[in-house]
Scaffold this active site. Structure first.
Site, mmCIF file in Angstrom:
data_model
loop_
_atom_site.group_PDB
_atom_site.id
_atom_site.type_symbol
_atom_site.label_atom_id
_atom_site.label_comp_id
_atom_site.label_asym_id
_atom_site.label_seq_id
_atom_site.Cartn_x
_atom_site.Cartn_y
_atom_site.Cartn_z
ATOM 1 N N LYS A 207 59.104 21.075 -12.992
ATOM 2 C CA LYS A 207 58.468 19.838 -12.321
ATOM 3 C C LYS A 207 57.020 19.769 -12.751
ATOM 4 O O LYS A 207 56.606 18.589 -12.611
ATOM 5 C CB LYS A 207 58.806 20.089 -10.758
ATOM 6 C CG LYS A 207 60.346 20.213 -10.537
ATOM 7 C CD LYS A 207 60.662 19.776 -9.204
ATOM 8 C CE LYS A 207 62.269 19.508 -8.995
ATOM 9 N NZ LYS A 207 62.799 19.148 -7.905
ATOM 10 N N LYS B 166 71.707 19.663 -16.013
ATOM 11 C CA LYS B 166 72.105 19.577 -14.649
ATOM 12 C C LYS B 166 72.433 18.555 -14.147
ATOM 13 O O LYS B 166 71.302 17.511 -14.086
ATOM 14 C CB LYS B 166 71.225 20.555 -13.868
ATOM 15 C CG LYS B 166 71.925 20.944 -12.541
ATOM 16 C CD LYS B 166 70.956 21.740 -11.683
ATOM 17 C CE LYS B 166 69.695 20.896 -11.176
ATOM 18 N NZ LYS B 166 69.841 20.571 -9.631
ATOM 19 N N LYS C 204 69.601 14.943 -8.675
ATOM 20 C CA LYS C 204 69.214 13.568 -7.943
ATOM 21 C C LYS C 204 68.141 12.775 -8.590
ATOM 22 O O LYS C 204 68.197 11.537 -8.562
ATOM 23 C CB LYS C 204 68.376 14.065 -6.480
ATOM 24 C CG LYS C 204 69.467 14.747 -5.422
ATOM 25 C CD LYS C 204 68.629 15.217 -4.336
ATOM 26 C CE LYS C 204 69.246 16.091 -3.422
ATOM 27 N NZ LYS C 204 68.573 16.796 -2.319
#
Ligand code: AQP
Length: 335
Positions: free
Chosen positions: A119, A200, A203
């Site tokens: 991130k 993966k 969202k």
């Protein structure tokens, strides 16, 4: 299990960000719902975690997103008579314990976290909250003396860190926390993107890429389109033992939602064309998610009921959190 408790305690949390997808359901929510009778359950909507990337905060929608997530969790089968469901920010002990634990956590441990590294790499300015995210998560879990934390595979590293933080606290002061174990399902703990089975299902990618994920509230038509469009490989029919990542992902979804053993699933589809396999997967996803979507629509119309469930949940868990926090403060010399 902690002495004096009849049942093992489960704690898990979920962020009120983005649209919940099939990976969240299979890896986490279905496990929460299925095990409720076995455990003493605490489920938390972790709204403080939703603030760790301030550029992504949608101030105008965060309040509504928390309530919508509560409706979706209830629609997925979380039973408020069996499980406490509450908002993290309603119980101030989470933020308070997070600070106390941050003081005993080496920065190097946090910098090694895979999720932090990926991130942070995508941001120009990295807030301290993103680095400290797993400390807050450790506080969430340790406050309730949880024995088990049902999560997807991506969260395993954070649960191990929570154990390490608890151990370090015990070495520096005295034992006070239950050491939690991750509860990760053997198959289905990492559902991959339909458009790219090497990443993966997530969202954030779902927001950027149509066809990446199936949202729990998608219509049957959207679900069918997403599954029929899933990336497979250049072959035509399913050959057990030679499954490409895309085909394996479809079978994992089928296995998880049907509850049938993997060898049975592979035997059933052996020799079938990919479009027949996709149709069967789509049917099963639709028949699983459609009742959830309908319950969600009914529940989300009743804001008063949702607010009451969240308030009662916070009232139930508050004394447990308070007791742990008081002991920690005493051990650190604050009380
Ligand atoms: N693809 C997945 N397969 C299985 N389990 C998954 N989980 C997430 N993705 C998958 C599990 O869902 C729970 C809730 O996750 P969260 O609210 O912490 O959300 P997240 O991990 O941030 O969700 P995303 O989709 O992964 O978001 P971004 O885009 O931020 O990366 C957790 O138990 C998680 O393991």
């Amino acid at each position: 299990m902690t002495a004096g408790r009849q049942q093992q305690r489960v704690f898990s949390g979920i962020q009120p960000t983005g649209r919940l997808h099939l990976g969240n359901y299979i890896g986490a929510l279905s496990v929460w719902a299925a095990n409720q009778a076995r455990y003493d359950n605490i489920f938390c909507i972790v709204d403080l975690h939703a603030l760790t990337i301030p550029e992504a905060i949608r101030v105008e929608t965060l309040r509504a997103a928390r309530r919508e997530l509560a409706a979706l969790l209830l629609a997925c089968g979380i039973d408020p008579a069996r499980s406490a469901l509450f908002l993290q920010s309603y119980v101030p002990a989470h933020a308070e314990l997070a600070w106390l634990l941050a003081c005993v956590t080496p920065v190097g441990w946090l910098e090694r976290m895979t999720q932090y590294k990926s991130k942070a790499a995508a941001l120009t300015t990295v807030g301290a909250g993103l680095l400290e995210y797993p400390v807050l998560q450790a506080a969430d879990i340790l406050l309730y003396q949880a024995d088990l934390v049902p999560v997807g595979e991506d969260q395993r590293q954070h649960i191990e860190l929570a154990r390490d933080i608890a151990r370090r606290f015990h070495n520096l002061f005295r034992p006070v926390f239950t050491l939690p174990e991750p509860l990760v399902r053997p198959s289905g703990a990492r559902i991959m993107g339909l458009d790219d089975p090497t990443v993966k299902m997530s969202k954030s990618l779902a927001e950027e890429r149509p066809g990446h994920a199936i949202a729990l509230t998608d219509s049957p038509e959207r679900i069918r389109n997403a599954v029929m469009g899933a990336v497979t490989d250049s072959g035509r029919e399913l050959r057990p033992g030679e499954l490409s990542p895309g085909v394996a992902n479809l079978l994992t979804i089928y296995e998880a939602l049907s509850g049938r053993p993997r060898p049975d699933v592979e035997a059933e589809f052996a020799g079938q064309g990919y479009s027949a396999v996709k149709r069967a997967v789509a049917d099963l996803v639709v028949s699983t998610l459609d009742p959830i979507r309908r319950r969600y629509l009914a529940l989300s119309a009743d804001a008063g009921y949702l607010d009451r469930i969240l308030r009662e949940g916070a009232d139930r868990v508050h004394p447990i959190a308070r007791a742990t926090l008081d002991r920690v403060k005493r051990l650190m010399g604050l009380v």
